[in-house]
Scaffold this motif. Structure first.
Motif, PDB file in Angstrom:
ATOM      1  N   UNK A   1     -26.180  31.387 -19.272  1.00 18.24           N
ATOM      2  CA  UNK A   1     -27.191  30.613 -18.552  1.00 18.24           C
ATOM      3  C   UNK A   1     -26.575  29.369 -17.913  1.00 18.24           C
ATOM      4  N   UNK A   2     -25.793  28.601 -18.694  1.00 17.79           N
ATOM      5  CA  UNK A   2     -25.203  27.381 -18.159  1.00 17.79           C
ATOM      6  C   UNK A   2     -24.241  27.700 -17.017  1.00 17.79           C
ATOM      7  N   UNK A   3     -23.455  28.764 -17.181  1.00 18.45           N
ATOM      8  CA  UNK A   3     -22.455  29.096 -16.168  1.00 18.45           C
ATOM      9  C   UNK A   3     -23.069  29.616 -14.878  1.00 18.45           C
ATOM     10  N   UNK A   4     -24.270  30.162 -14.924  1.00 21.45           N
ATOM     11  CA  UNK A   4     -24.927  30.566 -13.687  1.00 21.45           C
ATOM     12  C   UNK A   4     -25.094  29.369 -12.760  1.00 21.45           C
ATOM     13  N   UNK A   5     -25.437  28.223 -13.353  1.00 18.08           N
ATOM     14  CA  UNK A   5     -25.566  27.019 -12.544  1.00 18.08           C
ATOM     15  C   UNK A   5     -24.239  26.361 -12.249  1.00 18.08           C
ATOM     16  N   UNK A   6     -23.381  26.241 -13.270  1.00 18.95           N
ATOM     17  CA  UNK A   6     -22.089  25.575 -13.087  1.00 18.95           C
ATOM     18  C   UNK A   6     -21.217  26.334 -12.103  1.00 18.95           C
ATOM     19  N   UNK A   7     -21.360  27.664 -12.049  1.00 18.44           N
ATOM     20  CA  UNK A   7     -20.574  28.449 -11.106  1.00 18.44           C
ATOM     21  C   UNK A   7     -20.895  28.102  -9.665  1.00 18.44           C
ATOM     22  N   UNK A   8     -22.155  27.813  -9.387  1.00 15.28           N
ATOM     23  CA  UNK A   8     -22.541  27.409  -8.031  1.00 15.28           C
ATOM     24  C   UNK A   8     -21.924  26.056  -7.689  1.00 15.28           C
TER      25      UNK A   8
ATOM     26  N   UNK B   1     -12.165  12.410   2.347  1.00 15.87           N
ATOM     27  CA  UNK B   1     -13.389  13.197   2.324  1.00 15.87           C
ATOM     28  C   UNK B   1     -13.948  13.303   3.734  1.00 15.87           C
ATOM     29  N   UNK B   2     -14.452  14.471   4.070  1.00 16.56           N
ATOM     30  CA  UNK B   2     -15.093  14.657   5.361  1.00 16.56           C
ATOM     31  C   UNK B   2     -16.514  14.097   5.309  1.00 16.56           C
ATOM     32  N   UNK B   3     -17.119  13.933   6.489  1.00 16.56           N
ATOM     33  CA  UNK B   3     -18.502  13.456   6.549  1.00 16.56           C
ATOM     34  C   UNK B   3     -19.430  14.420   5.811  1.00 16.56           C
ATOM     35  N   UNK B   4     -19.156  15.721   5.955  1.00 17.54           N
ATOM     36  CA  UNK B   4     -19.984  16.709   5.273  1.00 17.54           C
ATOM     37  C   UNK B   4     -19.872  16.593   3.760  1.00 17.54           C
ATOM     38  N   UNK B   5     -18.650  16.348   3.262  1.00 14.10           N
ATOM     39  CA  UNK B   5     -18.466  16.206   1.819  1.00 14.10           C
ATOM     40  C   UNK B   5     -19.159  14.950   1.290  1.00 14.10           C
ATOM     41  N   UNK B   6     -19.075  13.878   2.050  1.00 13.68           N
ATOM     42  CA  UNK B   6     -19.763  12.652   1.629  1.00 13.68           C
ATOM     43  C   UNK B   6     -21.279  12.867   1.605  1.00 13.68           C
ATOM     44  N   UNK B   7     -21.786  13.515   2.629  1.00 15.75           N
ATOM     45  CA  UNK B   7     -23.218  13.818   2.657  1.00 15.75           C
ATOM     46  C   UNK B   7     -23.590  14.731   1.491  1.00 15.75           C
ATOM     47  N   UNK B   8     -22.728  15.707   1.195  1.00 16.25           N
ATOM     48  CA  UNK B   8     -22.983  16.612   0.084  1.00 16.25           C
ATOM     49  C   UNK B   8     -23.076  15.895  -1.253  1.00 16.25           C
ATOM     50  N   UNK B   9     -22.183  14.920  -1.463  1.00 16.74           N
ATOM     51  CA  UNK B   9     -22.223  14.162  -2.710  1.00 16.74           C
ATOM     52  C   UNK B   9     -23.521  13.363  -2.825  1.00 16.74           C
ATOM     53  N   UNK B  10     -23.987  12.811  -1.702  1.00 15.71           N
ATOM     54  CA  UNK B  10     -25.248  12.060  -1.751  1.00 15.71           C
ATOM     55  C   UNK B  10     -26.418  12.975  -2.092  1.00 15.71           C
TER      56      UNK B  10
ATOM     57  N   UNK C   1     -27.456  21.688  -3.292  1.00 14.20           N
ATOM     58  CA  UNK C   1     -27.646  20.559  -2.380  1.00 14.20           C
ATOM     59  C   UNK C   1     -26.322  20.151  -1.746  1.00 14.20           C
ATOM     60  N   UNK C   2     -25.260  20.110  -2.539  1.00 15.72           N
ATOM     61  CA  UNK C   2     -23.946  19.764  -1.987  1.00 15.72           C
ATOM     62  C   UNK C   2     -23.499  20.797  -0.960  1.00 15.72           C
ATOM     63  N   UNK C   3     -23.585  22.064  -1.352  1.00 22.88           N
ATOM     64  CA  UNK C   3     -23.116  23.131  -0.468  1.00 22.88           C
ATOM     65  C   UNK C   3     -23.877  23.185   0.840  1.00 22.88           C
ATOM     66  N   UNK C   4     -25.191  22.926   0.791  1.00 23.89           N
ATOM     67  CA  UNK C   4     -26.004  22.952   2.003  1.00 23.89           C
ATOM     68  C   UNK C   4     -25.590  21.823   2.942  1.00 23.89           C
ATOM     69  N   UNK C   5     -25.415  20.606   2.370  1.00 24.17           N
ATOM     70  CA  UNK C   5     -25.054  19.453   3.195  1.00 24.17           C
ATOM     71  C   UNK C   5     -23.627  19.557   3.720  1.00 24.17           C
ATOM     72  N   UNK C   6     -22.729  20.132   2.919  1.00 20.72           N
ATOM     73  CA  UNK C   6     -21.324  20.234   3.323  1.00 20.72           C
ATOM     74  C   UNK C   6     -21.052  21.453   4.198  1.00 20.72           C
ATOM     75  N   UNK C   7     -22.056  22.297   4.392  1.00 24.17           N
ATOM     76  CA  UNK C   7     -21.893  23.478   5.232  1.00 24.17           C
ATOM     77  C   UNK C   7     -21.234  24.652   4.542  1.00 24.17           C
TER      78      UNK C   7
ATOM     79  N   UNK D   1     -25.602  33.299   0.036  1.00 19.31           N
ATOM     80  CA  UNK D   1     -24.381  32.618  -0.426  1.00 19.31           C
ATOM     81  C   UNK D   1     -24.562  32.108  -1.849  1.00 19.31           C
ATOM     82  N   UNK D   2     -25.755  31.622  -2.142  1.00 16.32           N
ATOM     83  CA  UNK D   2     -26.033  31.108  -3.490  1.00 16.32           C
ATOM     84  C   UNK D   2     -25.917  32.229  -4.522  1.00 16.32           C
ATOM     85  N   UNK D   3     -26.489  33.372  -4.197  1.00 19.72           N
ATOM     86  CA  UNK D   3     -26.442  34.507  -5.124  1.00 19.72           C
ATOM     87  C   UNK D   3     -24.998  34.976  -5.324  1.00 19.72           C
ATOM     88  N   UNK D   4     -24.212  34.987  -4.240  1.00 20.19           N
ATOM     89  CA  UNK D   4     -22.810  35.398  -4.360  1.00 20.19           C
ATOM     90  C   UNK D   4     -22.043  34.460  -5.292  1.00 20.19           C
TER      91      UNK D   4
END
Length: 536
Positions: free
Chosen positions: A102-109, A267-276, A332-338, A345-348
């Motif tokens: 269960x924990x790894x399903x989330x941590x893997x993403x 860090x790229x702009x996308x990565x910074x936005x992803x962290x926020x 949220x990070x992945x969406x903002x960082x592209x 993609x999330x399911x993969x």
């Protein structure tokens, strides 16, 4: 990489060479469990024929007499039937399996989206020079939540950052390795390791005392304290012992190509936005759990239970809480960082996390049957009761018993690298035995974690040890296995000493280990062991 490291250490002599040669003779942990099952079968037959038995510490007959539990042969017809008929149930009901999956399903993403790696890079890239070592170490310890990502991202990056600051890059690698692996259990938050170890603890308690619910936050305060006591030790060893020993770094020995190769980039702009966005997602999950706990209806509080049990639903929900936290933060990070475009993609990414657990599933299959068959034989109760009676008569205080567990765990770690494999071997006897002496399962787990962490960084059998050696050899080609072990040995000794001191102090002050978890507990019944028939 592993073969090159092995070749480097093949001519090594002395204690390190002996440890490496001895450890290499051990089978894979999966087959180690199968061999132990075979040994367990033989012991169960001998114990049954010898008539080993004890009075159960908690159960009574209808007449009020203690229930006598006898050792049972695993070759008895009922146990052979259990083995073959219940095999799917034995595997799927193994407590750590559900927690980890269960924990790894989330941590893997979060890992595959790049959240963990980016967060660690952001944490150390712009660190002030004077605070470079403690920041690298702290990020390393917090990076344990990221599991493998901390090893493959932070440790080589620390070498680059130290080099950029005019310091010896191998000192940076050593400091981060000590933080990530030597401080393996230290953290400010419970995570995957807590779910894994407490699942095994829960199974071990239930083999003797029946239903018991693990609280994966049961070591929260303790591991947070480990973070604060380990950090100055690693800082001191790095700056006062290791870096002076390494000598002044020749900046011409490696060029900027090294930094580029290992990914030292802003860090790229996308990565910074992803962290926020990931930070907002974390705050959302925390707020949601506070609402469930204190909001209308208080679904995570059992209002009708005793004061001690009111928060049981909250503790049991933490596995799901960490799953949701990692999942939403990673999304949220992945969406903002592209990195994540749509739900596919999330399911993969979730499926990829399960692929990474393939070896763990095989190990869990073997461990589940070892733990189950240990329970069927009743040897856990027999050994726990007799061991508790012996230790009780020895007069050893609780702190001395726990210190011994730390030392034994640290020694065993030199030969068996997997934290879960070692605890699955030790817990079925240690946890019930200490419970019969009034020491809680949470305290037994905490003591094991101290010993397991301290010696991670000096054993060539640790799965990432060859990789760390390769990282060092990129900066200094003649840096061998013995060089790495000698560099990490002062860290190991320092962490073991402060870990022992922390544990002894914790027991002496009887401090809470986590929410609802204490050092001591009420002894579950009266211990009246029955001597084995062979000795009568």
């Amino acid at each position: 990489m592993a073969s090159e490291a092995a070749a480097t250490g093949s001519t090594n002599t002395g204690i390190l060479g002996w440890i490496e040669r001895s450890g290499n003779k051990l089978p894979d942990p999966v087959f180690l469990f199968f061999w132990l099952i075979g040994i367990l079968i033989v012991i169960s037959v001998i114990a049954s024929l010898a008539g080993w038995a004890v009075q159960h510490p908690t159960e009574l007959t209808e007449a009020g007499e203690p229930v006598v539990i006898a050792a049972t042969s695993l070759l008895a017809a009922e146990n052979i039937q259990r083995l073959w008929v219940d095999m799917p149930t034995t595997f799927t009901h193994f407590h750590p399996l559900g927690y980890v999956l269960v924990v790894m399903l989330g941590a893997g993403v979060a890992e595959r989206a790049g959240l963990f790696g980016t967060a660690m890079r952001a944490g150390v890239r712009n660190a002030p020079t004077a605070l470079l070592t403690p920041i690298v170490v702290l990020v390393g310890m917090l990076g344990n939540l990221a599991a493998d990502a901390a090893y493959v991202v932070l440790i080589p990056l620390a070498g680059i950052i130290f080099h950029a600051a005019g310091r010896h890059p191998i000192a940076g690698i050593a400091a981060s390795f000590a933080g990530v692996s030597g401080g393996f259990s230290a953290n400010l938050l419970p995570g995957q390791l807590d779910a894994l170890l407490f699942g095994i603890t829960e199974a071990s308690v239930e083999t003797v005392f029946g239903d018991w619910t693990a609280n994966i936050a049961g070591n929260w305060y303790f591991i947070a304290a480990m973070t604060f006591v380990f950090l100055p030790v690693i800082w001191f060893v790095t700056d006062r012992m290791i870096e002076p020993r390494l000598g002044k770094w020749n900046a011409e020995a490696a060029g900027n190509a090294m930094a580029e190769e290992q990914g030292d980039r802003p860090l790229t702009d996308g990565e910074r936005m992803g962290l926020r966005w990931a930070g907002l997602a974390v705050l959302f999950v925390i707020g949601l759990w506070l609402l469930f706990t204190f909001g209308p209806g208080t679904p995570l509080i059992d209002e009708e239970a005793t004061p001690e049990a009111r928060l049981t639903p909250f503790y049991r929900s933490l596995v799901a809480g960490f799953f949701l936290l990692f999942l939403l933060a990673g999304w949220a990070y992945g969406k903002a960082a592209g990195v994540i475009n749509d739900h596919r993609d999330l399911v993969k990414m979730m499926a990829g996390a399960m692929e990474d657990l393939a070896y763990y599933l095989v190990l869990a299959f073997a461990a589940a049957h070892f733990v189950a068959m240990f329970a069927w034989s009743n040897l856990g109760l027999v050994l726990a009761v007799n061991g508790a009676d012996f230790l009780s008569s020895s007069g050893l205080p609780a702190w001395a018993l726990l210190a011994a567990i730390i030392l034994v765990s640290g020694l065993l770690n030199l030969f068996v690298g997997s934290a879960s494999a070692k605890w699955a071997l030790l817990a079925p006897v240690l946890v019930p035995m200490l419970m019969l002496l009034g020491i809680s399962p949470e305290m037994a787990t905490a003591a094991y974690r101290v010993g397991d962490s301290a010696t991670n960084i000096i054993t060539p059998l640790m799965v990432y040890f060859p990789l760390i050696l390769i990282f060092c050899q990129r900066w200094q080609k003649d840096f061998g296995l013995g060089s790495l072990a000698a560099t990490m040995l002062p860290y190991s000794i320092g962490l073991m000493l402060v870990g022992l001191a922390l544990t002894i102090g914790w027991v002496a002050l009887d401090l809470p280990l986590g929410p609802g978890a204490s050092v001591f507990q009420e002894i579950p019944g009266t211990v009246n062991p029955v001597a084995p028939a062979a000795a009568q």
